[in-house]
Design an enzyme around this catalytic site. Structure first.
Site, PDB file in Angstrom:
ATOM      1  N   THR A 237      -0.621  94.042 -13.752  1.00 51.32           N
ATOM      2  CA  THR A 237      -1.469  94.424 -14.891  1.00 51.32           C
ATOM      3  C   THR A 237      -0.662  94.936 -16.073  1.00 51.32           C
ATOM      4  OG1 THR A 237      -1.740  96.651 -13.963  1.00 51.32           O
ATOM      5  CG2 THR A 237      -3.395  94.996 -13.382  1.00 51.32           C
ATOM      6  N   CYS A 238       0.580  95.337 -15.845  1.00 53.83           N
ATOM      7  CA  CYS A 238       1.415  95.784 -16.970  1.00 53.83           C
ATOM      8  C   CYS A 238       1.883  94.594 -17.792  1.00 53.83           C
ATOM      9  CB  CYS A 238       2.605  96.588 -16.449  1.00 53.83           C
ATOM     10  SG  CYS A 238       2.131  98.125 -15.624  1.00 53.83           S
ATOM     11  N   LEU A 239       2.399  93.578 -17.106  1.00 52.72           N
ATOM     12  CA  LEU A 239       2.838  92.364 -17.806  1.00 52.72           C
ATOM     13  C   LEU A 239       1.687  91.402 -18.042  1.00 52.72           C
ATOM     14  CD1 LEU A 239       6.156  91.677 -15.842  1.00 52.72           C
ATOM     15  CD2 LEU A 239       5.856  92.892 -18.019  1.00 52.72           C
TER      16      LEU A 239
END
Length: 690
Positions: free
Chosen positions: A657-659
Site C-alpha cells: 500500500t505504500c508503493l
C-alpha cells in the site's frame, strides 16, 4: 540654452539683504520642490501598477482567445468526423465492437477487419462531448490507441469482437503531449490578439513616457504653455491608450490644488512652476482602470491613496486538485516530529486521534507518523511510507462522519449541539482533522448539508425549513402550529409546545396567521442556526488549519463536490485505467499467462460492478491495494501498478500500500482466479497482505 521657470538672480544677495518676504518665498519654493519629489514617486508607483494591470488584461484576453480557438477546433473536428462517417456504410457482418464512454454510455457498431482505423475514430468521436484528440483501449490491452493513429483495425490488433474504453484527452493534456503542434495552433489562432497586445503596449509606453514628470520638455510643448492668468484644469493621474490630445498642467503646491479649478482665479507668479505634459482623451468614458485625479486639500499633509484596481477575476475556476496540490506543497514531508506520531486502534480511531491532535506541539504542516496497534496492544510493524497514512485518513473521515458533533441524514449532516464537545473544543479538533485529511492526501467528507456548507463559506443560505429541524418531537410541534387553519388553533398548538418554544425564545401568542408563520420560521431558524453558533465558530476556526478555510471561501463552487455532493462510486473503468500493468517481455511464456490474467482481472471488475460478486466491492479492492477507498482529491503520489505472482505457491493476491502495487496471482481458469481474489480481499487482516 536651458530653460527654467524659476527666475535665478545673476548674483547671490548678501545674507543681510534678505528680507523676511524673500525668506518666506524660499521656504515655499523648498516646500514645492519636496511636493514635486513626493508626487513623482507616487506617480512612478501608479505607472508601474498600470503597466502590471495592462499586462494582466492582455494575458486574460490571450487566454480567452486560446480556449476559444481550441473549442472551435474541437467542434470542427466533430463535424468532419460526422461527414466522413456518412460515406462509410456499416457492414451487415463483421466485428461487433462495443464502446464504453467516460459517462457510462455504450455504443455498438459492426466493422470490417480491413477498415481504416479512422472509421472507428470517426464513429467514436462524433459524440458531442468528444475531444479533438482522444484514445480507445481494449480491455485486454494496456496500450491505448490515440485518434491520431493510422492504418487498419488489423494493424492495431483489433481482430475479434471486443469492448473498447473511450478516454477524452483534455486541451491541457494535448498541449503537454504535443507542445510544438499546440504552439503552432496558438500562433495561428492568436495572431490578431498578439497584434492588439503590441499596439496596446506601444500606446501605453508612449502615454506613460509623455506623462513622466522627469521627461525633457520639447520647445513645441513649451510654446503651448498657459500663462499664469489662465485657469488650470485638474490633472489626471493616468492617460488612456487611445488617441490623446496634449495639454499642459502646472504643478501646484498642496495648499491650492483643490481650489484653483473651482475658483478660476489667476495663479501667483511663483506658482508658475515646472509644467507637466498631460494626455487626456476627449470625452472618454470612465474606466475602472482609469485612476481619478489626486486632490490635495488644505488640511491634508499627504495625498490620499490612489483607488485600488478591482480584483482580477480568473478566466476559469481553478480545479480542486490544483488547489490541494498548492496546499500540500507547504507541508514538509521530509520532517516528522515526535509529536506527530499517531498511535491508533481501528476500533477507537477518533479517540486516539483527538489525543494526538490536542498535543501542544502537534504540527499539521509536517509529515504524519501513523502506527496501528492490534487488539493485543502490539504495533503491527508497518513502516509508514504512505499506505498506513491513507488507511488512517480514510478511517478517520468515517469516524468523523459518525461522531456526535454531527446529526441528521447520513448524506445531509448538520452540526449537533454537544456542551461537552464545546467545553473540550472538540469542534475545533474535528475541523482541524478534516483540513489535515484533505491536504495530506485523504478523502473528502461528502456528507455536509448545504446549509452547513453555506455557513462555512460565509454565504447567505435559504430560510430554514421545518423539515430541517432534526429533533423529531419539536419538528412535529412546529408542523402542527404551521398547519393550523385559524389563529385559535395556532395558539392552542403554541401552548402545547410552550416548554420548547420558551427555551428558543419564540413563545408568544399570535393574532394573525402571518404572525404564526413568523413564529414557526424564527423557531426553526434558531434551532438550525442560532443554537449552534458557538459550535460553528469553533468548527470554522479548526478549518483554518493549513489555510483550507481560505481556499474554500475563495472557491466555494470547486469545494462543493468535496463537502456536499455524495461521493461518486467507483466503476470498473476507473480501476482499469488507474493501474499501470507491468508486463513481461512480449512473446514470452510469462507474457501469454499475464495477458490471460489481465482478462480475468478486468472481467472480475465488471462482474463486481454489476453486483455478481457480492459482498466484494470495487472500493474494497482499492482499499486492499492502496489503503484508500476512493482516489483522493489530491491524487496518489504515483500511479498504482499491477504486477504478477508466477510462483505456484502464491495463490492469493498481495499488495504494497505504500508503493501502491497490486500483485495478481496467475490461475489456469477464471473460477479459480475469482475464488482466491475474493478470499484474499475479504480476509486480508491489514495492509493488503492476504
Amino acid at each position: 540654452m536651458s530653460r527654467s521657470l524659476f527666475t535665478e538672480p545673476s548674483t547671490a544677495p548678501d545674507v543681510q539683504d534678505i528680507s523676511p518676504e524673500a525668506e518666506s518665498t524660499n521656504s515655499q519654493h523648498l516646500g514645492v520642490e519636496q511636493t514635486l519629489l513626493d508626487w513623482r514617486s507616487l506617480r512612478s508607483q501608479q505607472d508601474k501598477e498600470y503597466e502590471e494591470s495592462l499586462l494582466a488584461d492582455q494575458e486574460n484576453e490571450r487566454r480567452r482567445q486560446c480556449y476559444k480557438a481550441w473549442e472551435e477546433r474541437r467542434i470542427k473536428a466533430i463535424e468532419e468526423r460526422q461527414q466522413r462517417l456518412a460515406q462509410y456504410k456499416e457492414p451487415s457482418s463483421g466485428l461487433l465492437l462495443k464502446f464504453k464512454y467516460p459517462n457510462g454510455f455504450i455504443r455498438k457498431r459492426t466493422f470490417n477487419v480491413s477498415d481504416p482505423i479512422q472509421v472507428l475514430f470517426d464513429f467514436v468521436g462524433q459524440d458531442e462531448m468528444a475531444s479533438e484528440i482522444f484514445s480507445v483501449q481494449q480491455a485486454t490491452s494496456s496500450i491505448p490507441i490515440e485518434s491520431t493513429s493510422s492504418g487498419s483495425l488489423m494493424d492495431h490488433d483489433i481482430t475479434t469482437s471486443a469492448t473498447l474504453y473511450v478516454l477524452w484527452i483534455s486541451t491541457l493534456d494535448i498541449q503537454e503531449r504535443c507542445p510544438v503542434q499546440a504552439n503552432g495552433m496558438l500562433e495561428q489562432s492568436l495572431s490578431s490578439v498578439l497584434s492588439l497586445q503590441t499596439l496596446l503596449s506601444d500606446q501605453a509606453l508612449t502615454s506613460l513616457s509623455a506623462q513622466s514628470p522627469l521627461a525633457p520638455t520639447s520647445p513645441q510643448v513649451l510654446s503651448t504653455m498657459p500663462n499664469s492668468s489662465e485657469t488650470s484644469t485638474l490633472f489626471s493621474s493616468q492617460a488612456p491608450v487611445s488617441q490623446p490630445s496634449t495639454q499642459i498642467q502646472p504643478i501646484l503646491p498642496s495648499s491650492e490644488v483643490s481650489l484653483v479649478a473651482a475658483s478660476g482665479q489667476p495663479l501667483s507668479p511663483h506658482y508658475n512652476l515646472t509644467p507637466h505634459v498631460m494626455t487626456i482623451e476627449e470625452q472618454a468614458p470612465a474606466s475602472p482602470f482609469t485612476e481619478q485625479p489626486i486632490i490635495i486639500l488644505e488640511d491634508q499633509e499627504e495625498p490620499p491613496e490612489s483607488p485600488q484596481h478591482p480584483p482580477e477575476l480568473p478566466f476559469y475556476e481553478t480545479d480542486l486538485q490544483t488547489i490541494l496540490t498548492k496546499l500540500y506543497s507547504k507541508v514538509d514531508m521530509t520532517f516528522c516530529p515526535t509529536s506527530n506520531q499517531i498511535n491508533v486502534c481501528r476500533d477507537r480511531i477518533l479517540e486516539c486521534s483527538l489525543h494526538a491532535f490536542r498535543r501542544r506541539r502537534f504540527d499539521p504542516a509536517a509529515k504524519l507518523d501513523v502506527i496501528f496497534v492490534d487488539e493485543e496492544g502490539s504495533a503491527e510493524g508497518a513502516v509508514d511510507e504512505g499506505g498506513p497514512t491513507r488507511e488512517y485518513l480514510r478511517l478517520l473521515m468515517r469516524a468523523i462522519h459518525q461522531s456526535n458533533v454531527f446529526e441528521g441524514h447520513e448524506n445531509d449532516r448538520h452540526l449537533a449541539l454537544d456542551t461537552s464537545a464545546l467545553e473540550s473544543k472538540m469542534y475545533n479538533c474535528i475541523g482541524k482533522m478534516i483540513s489535515v485529511c484533505l491536504v495530506h492526501g485523504g478523502i473528502g467528507p461528502h456528507f455536509f448539508s448545504q446549509r452547513l456548507y453555506d455557513h462555512i463559506c460565509g454565504t447567505l443560505s435559504q430560510p430554514t425549513l421545518v423539515e430541517e429541524v432534526v429533533n423529531h418531537s419539536f419538528r412535529e410541534q412546529l408542523i402542527k402550529i404551521q398547519d393550523a387553519n385559524t389563529v385559535v388553533e395556532a395558539n392552542e398548538a403554541i401552548m402545547q409546545a410552550a416548554d420548547t418554544l420558551s427555551i428558543v425564545g419564540a413563545l408568544r401568542r399570535v393574532t394573525t396567521l402571518e404572525e404564526r408563520d413568523s413564529l414557526v420560521q424564527s423557531a426553526a431558524d434558531f434551532f438550525a442556526n442560532g443554537r449552534v453558533c458557538t459550535a460553528l465558530q469553533q468548527f470554522v476556526e479548526g478549518l483554518k488549519t493549513l489555510n483550507v478555510l481560505d481556499e474554500i471561501q475563495k472557491n466555494p463552487a470547486v469545494f462543493h463536490e468535496l463537502f456536499v455532493c455524495e461521493e461518486k462510486p467507483l466503476s470498473a473503468r476507473d480501476l482499469c485505467t488507474l493501474f499501470q500493468v507491468c508486463f513481461s517481455v512480449q512473446g514470452s511464456n510469462k507474457r501469454r499467462i499475464e495477458n490471460q490474467t489481465i482478462c480475468y482481472w478486468r472481467d472480475w471488475l465488471v462482474d463486481i460492478e454489476v453486483g455478481e460478486c457480492s459482498p466484494v466491492t470495487l472500493e474494497m479492492i482499492l482499499e486492499f491495494a492502496s489503503g484508500a477507498s476512493t482516489v483522493p482529491p489530491l491524487g496518489f503520489p504515483h500511479r498504482p501498478q499491477i504486477e504478477f505472482l508466477h510462483e505456484a505457491n502464491k495463490v492469493f493476491p498481495e499488495a504494497n500500500t505504500c508503493l501502491i502495487v497490486l500483485r495478481l496471482p496467475v490461475h489456469s481458469d477464471y473460477e479459480s482466479f475469482t475464488k482466491y481474489m475474493k478470499e484474499g480481499v475479504l480476509q486480508s487482516p491489514t495492509f493488503g497482505v492476504a
